[in-house]
Write an enzyme that holds these catalytic residues in place. Structure first.
Site, PDB file in Angstrom:
ATOM      1  N   ALA A   1      -7.583  -2.759  -3.963  1.00 15.05           N
ATOM      2  CA  ALA A   1      -8.356  -1.410  -3.295  1.00 15.05           C
ATOM      3  C   ALA A   1      -8.824  -2.057  -1.851  1.00 15.05           C
ATOM      4  O   ALA A   1     -10.088  -2.663  -2.245  1.00 15.05           O
ATOM      5  CB  ALA A   1      -8.901  -0.972  -4.382  1.00 15.05           C
ATOM      6  N   ASP A   2      -8.945  -1.119  -1.064  1.00 19.87           N
ATOM      7  CA  ASP A   2      -9.896  -1.307   0.459  1.00 19.87           C
ATOM      8  C   ASP A   2     -11.251  -0.524  -0.343  1.00 19.87           C
ATOM      9  O   ASP A   2     -11.416  -0.448  -1.630  1.00 19.87           O
ATOM     10  CB  ASP A   2      -9.847  -0.079   1.100  1.00 19.87           C
TER      11      ASP A   2
END
Ligand SMILES: *[C@@H]1O[C@H](CO)[C@@H](O)[C@H](O)[C@H]1NC(C)=O
Ligand SMILES: *[C@@H]1O[C@H](CO)[C@@H](O)[C@H](O)[C@H]1NC(C)=O
Ligand SMILES: *[C@@H]1O[C@H](CO)[C@@H](O)[C@H](O)[C@H]1NC(C)=O
Ligand SMILES: *[C@@H]1O[C@H](CO)[C@@H](O)[C@H](O)[C@H]1NC(C)=O
Ligand SMILES: *[C@@H]1O[C@H](CO)[C@@H](O)[C@H](O)[C@H]1NC(C)=O
Ligand SMILES: *[C@@H]1O[C@H](CO)[C@@H](O)[C@H](O)[C@H]1NC(C)=O
Length: 808
Positions: free
Chosen positions: A318-319
């Site tokens: 995930a960012d």
């Protein structure tokens, strides 16, 4: 939203809130002295028997250290030896490790967008290794249209990375490259991308990833689960992410409304190429929602598209703090923290850059929201990547790399060469360029970028709050000083150029110089992560500076523009006193040398714009937040990128001049392609304009074709000018006339060839019929249309028809 606000401040450099940034940094500094972790040169690999003996652990009881077992068995053994709490503690970027198993802490987050960077806490510079090679930012590298160069940069960066790893100063997992298409000139992160064309972006992605990842001799391994990794790359941000912060709309709240047609044709295509052609070992999902669903929580995007359809071998990350953003920003489904982590894990998200997985997954399992087996699966995806990268067993090929392999002359020269190859000549009246040293002895080098250093390396380079910098800098005034006597005046305090008080000294310098070089443009205060542009103009008084200097100059005036996105400089294009214009992107640490080499003809420029430069009023015609590429007549939207925008430009996509001239001759073409149909293949309908006759069999679904037919194109390119130089040959295809809603043309191939004056070279292209003549219809189908397609070479220097028919 104070939380998100502070988070934003920091994200342009690192993680969550400012306070956490500092924490991260301290943790990292601690890592390099912590006995249980990779430290200094004595760290070799996890499963080193000597290491286990020192830790007083019996290596024989850990099957995951048995190099005779397959990676999946070893990864499973490692995961199965952990308690639930231990497993969960490994699922944030800063993985805890499990001391009783001899597994140290591991920081997953390192960055290498255009050189090693300390923006991720996994890479640390200090007195032992203070520097690394900083290449131009990606938008300029893309302008070289040189695939081989793109791969070579990746190879040099991964060699430096592996050296840093051996010294205990870096991880093996790098969250680069950024491969979102630059859909709109206002987007703040264009500098990180290879431009607006999905085919170029995907081609760049697969080459750079292979440069980072591939171990010589293992490029064609059949079993992708065991293919060794020099370092692990990561294609980001998946998907349809390209609004950062524009008129109050930010990425933590933005819902990208996209059509299936645009998704398939433009937003997903580079990622598909990155995974399938580049064999990337990781993909990062983005902050935004796509049609209502946060991309990190969408099982269709992650599990179905990435893993099943494209066969990703690696992990999905995930960012940073995307899972938190789902809850606090998007407020998706009014999720609790536990709902959010359960949803993303089930959707296929393996690793959280952030703290949400470690914090909330335990409760989520206890509350029955997600199964432990989902956690096991994520951990296995992660450990298989580390096994492939030699984290457990070492990779002998790179064992000897160390300090002397960082900032070598060769890598510094390569960074300079990349800048030279990307620099794009936009105007050259006379021709005025190249200048010669005999006539042009005194040079006025003026403008806010004339003494540029840090601005030349852009973002994802060196966070100024941490130690670390490029090997060295060559600013424009340094570069020009090797060709003549430089008289420098900044002309503005900074690129924002709020007042005109510094203009007069620049004007004075120009009055007496044999030639005047104005170095202006933008920097991270105008276009950056978290900062989209509001207009397409040069900031503040820069235009006044340029006009006043040009009016007063004794000699020819050369305008050098340092920008990522296009600027409307029509005023300079038409000003007869400004003889030449160069676009230099953000040219990297050696940028000044490359610029001076081009101006004085040591290097003949051949870069081409990888994005359309629109006129200033473009931004009034459509909001940044509208995602579609096609014109929307009902809203008056004009369409985006060279594929759909038909209006006037300042400079079109693919534009770039040379100091020499090239002539093209079409040598051999194949005028038709007949695709073989299977017994159960049916014709597919396609919308045609009312005034056009639709063929009886308008198209076939690509998935129903074998796609074994190719068209060949052979050109002879002759350098008919007086100087040696390179030419970028661009080839486009255009579908049959009358199909509604399709693009004007699409790039299907490019090659950069170096040709001596007077010489000629044969340039051969082989195009797959489905890939190069196929289109995506408005229902999201990949189809091959029947009828008269057109192949266009360059800016229309040659074009010829290709007839597509079908046979049984
Ligand atoms: C959202 O969740 C909270 C806490 O569970 C609850 O109090 C609230 O009513 C929910 N809101 C909606 C709109 O469902
Ligand atoms: C690197 O280049 C510098 C000058 O540019 C030179 O003095 C030095 O000897 C070179 N080093 C190597 C190892 O080639
Ligand atoms: C150029 O900038 C550097 C700092 O980056 C500074 O040390 C130097 O003095 C400047 N040069 C001139 C001529 O102002
Ligand atoms: C370029 O090629 C065309 C076609 O072969 C030829 O007619 C023309 O003379 C050539 N131009 C030059 C400058 O060689
Ligand atoms: C053109 O193609 C033919 C064969 O197809 C080849 O023999 C010839 O050398 C080519 N011409 C040039 C100038 O390369
Ligand atoms: C056919 O219709 C399209 C719009 O539907 C129009 O743009 C085009 O000019 C028409 N062509 C002819 C030959 O009438």
């Amino acid at each position: 939203m104070p939380k998100i606000l502070s988070f934003l401040l920091c994200l342009s450099f690192t993680i969550t809130s400012f306070v956490i940034c500092i924490d991260e940094k301290e943790k990292v500094l601690k890592i390099s002295t912590d006995a249980a972790t990779p430290t200094g040169s004595d760290f070799t690999y996890i499963c080193d028997p000597v290491r286990y003996a020192k830790l007083k652990l019996d290596i024989k009881s850990f099957a995951f250290c048995d190099s005779k077992l397959p990676y999946n068995v070893r990864a499973k053994d490692l995961v199965d030896q952990m308690t639930l709490a231990e497993k969960i503690a490994q699922l944030g970027n800063n993985a805890d490790g499990v001391a009783r198993l001899g597994l140290p802490k591991y920081e997953w987050w390192s960055e290498a967008l255009h050189g090693l960077s300390n923006v991720g806490p996994g890479t640390v510079f200090d007195n032992l290794v203070p520097h690394a090679t900083s290449f131009p930012t990606v938008i300029l590298t893309a302008a070289s249209f040189n695939e081989k160069l793109w791969r070579e940069i990746g190879q040099v960066v991964s060699t430096e990375a592996r050296a840093m790893y051996n010294l205990g100063r870096s991880g093996l997992t790098f969250w680069s490259p950024t491969i979102n298409v630059a859909r709109d000139p206002r987007w703040g992160r264009i500098t990180e991308t290879p431009g607006e064309d999905p085919f170029i972006v995907g081609t760049y992605a697969s080459n750079y990833v292979r440069g980072l990842q591939d171990v010589a001799g293992t490029e064609h391994y059949k079993d992708l689960n065991t293919r060794p990794l020099k370092v692990a790359a990561c294609c980001k941000h998946f998907a349809a992410y390209d609004v950062d912060n524009w008129h109050g709309v930010d990425r933590y709240h933005f819902d990208a409304r996209v059509t299936e047609q645009d998704l398939e044709e433009s937003f997903l295509r580079p990622f598909e190429m990155c995974v399938k052609d580049g064999d990337a070992s990781s993909v990062m999902c983005s902050y935004n929602r796509v049609n209502g669903i946060p991309s990190c929580a969408d099982p269709k995007l992650l599990r179905e598209t990435l893993r099943q359809e494209w066969n990703l071998h690696g992990y999905i990350v995930a960012d940073c703090d995307s899972v938190e953003v789902m809850v606090t920003g998007h407020k998706f489904l009014n999720d609790s923290n536990e709902d959010a982590v359960a949803q993303t894990l089930k959707a296929g998200l393996d690793l959280d850059c952030g703290a949400y997985y470690p914090k909330y997954l335990g409760n989520a399992v206890n509350q029955g929201k997600v199964r432990e087996s989902n956690i096991d699966e994520a951990l296995q995806n992660l450990y298989i990547v580390l096994l492939r990268a030699g984290y457990f067993d070492g990779l002998p090929a790179y064992k000897a790399l160390g300090k002397n392999d960082i900032c070598t002359n060769r890598s510094i020269e390569l960074a300079t060469q990349v800048a030279r190859e990307g620099i794009t000549l936009l105007k050259n009246d006379g021709p005025t360029l190249p200048l010669n040293t005999a006539t042009f002895k005194t040079l006025a080098v003026v403008g806010p970028h004339a003494n540029s250093t840090v601005a030349m390396i852009g973002n994802y380079a060196f966070d100024p709050r941490n130690p670390g910098s490029p090997c060295r800098y060559t600013s424009p005034i340094d570069g020009f000083s090797t060709y003549g006597k430089v008289n420098y005046a900044a002309g503005c305090g900074d690129v924002k150029c709020k007042d005109a008080s510094l203009i007069p000294p620049a004007v004075e310098a120009a009055k007496t110089a044999d030639a005047t070089i104005i170095v202006t443009g933008l920097d991270l205060s105008i276009e950056a992560e978290g900062l989209d542009r509001l207009d397409l103009l040069l900031p503040g008084k820069q235009t006044d500076l340029i006009n006043q200097v040009a009016a007063a100059a004794k000699g020819p005036v050369i305008l050098v523009l340092m920008t990522a996105g296009g600027v409307d400089i029509s005023f300079a294009k038409t000003n007869p006193k400004i003889k030449a214009i160069l676009w230099v992107g953000y040219p990297g640490a050696e940028g000044g040398r490359a610029i001076a080499d081009v101006v004085f003809g040591q290097y003949n420029p051949a870069g081409r714009l990888p994005i359309t430069w629109y006129q200033a009023d473009y931004i009034n015609k459509l909001p940044l937040t509208s995602m579609q590429f096609r014109p929307d007549d009902s809203q008056g939207y004009p369409g985006r990128t060279y594929k759909f925008f038909n209006g006037p430009t300042v400079f079109p996509f693919g534009f770039g001049l040379s100091y020499t001239k090239f002539n093209y001759t079409l040598n051999a073409t194949v005028p038709s392609l007949s695709a073989k149909l299977q017994r159960f293949t049916h014709c597919h309908d396609l919308n045609y304009m009312a005034n056009k006759t639709k063929p009886t069999c308008p198209a076939i679904l690509v998935s129903d074709l074998q796609c074994g037919e190719y068209i060949e194109l052979t050109l002879v390119v002759q350098n008919v000018g007086g100087k040696v130089g390179s030419e970028v040959v661009l080839v486009y295809s255009k579908p049959p006339d009358g199909i509604t809603g399709t693009f004007l043309k699409q790039l299907i191939g490019f090659q950069r060839v170096y040709i001596a004056a007077g010489a000629s070279q044969e340039v051969k292209f082989v195009f797959n019929g489905c890939k190069s003549l196929g289109i995506v219809d408005n229902a999201g189908n990949n189809i091959l249309p029947f009828g008269g397609h057109t192949i266009i070479v360059g800016d229309g220097v040659a074009s010829f028809p290709v007839q597509v028919t079908f046979h049984n």
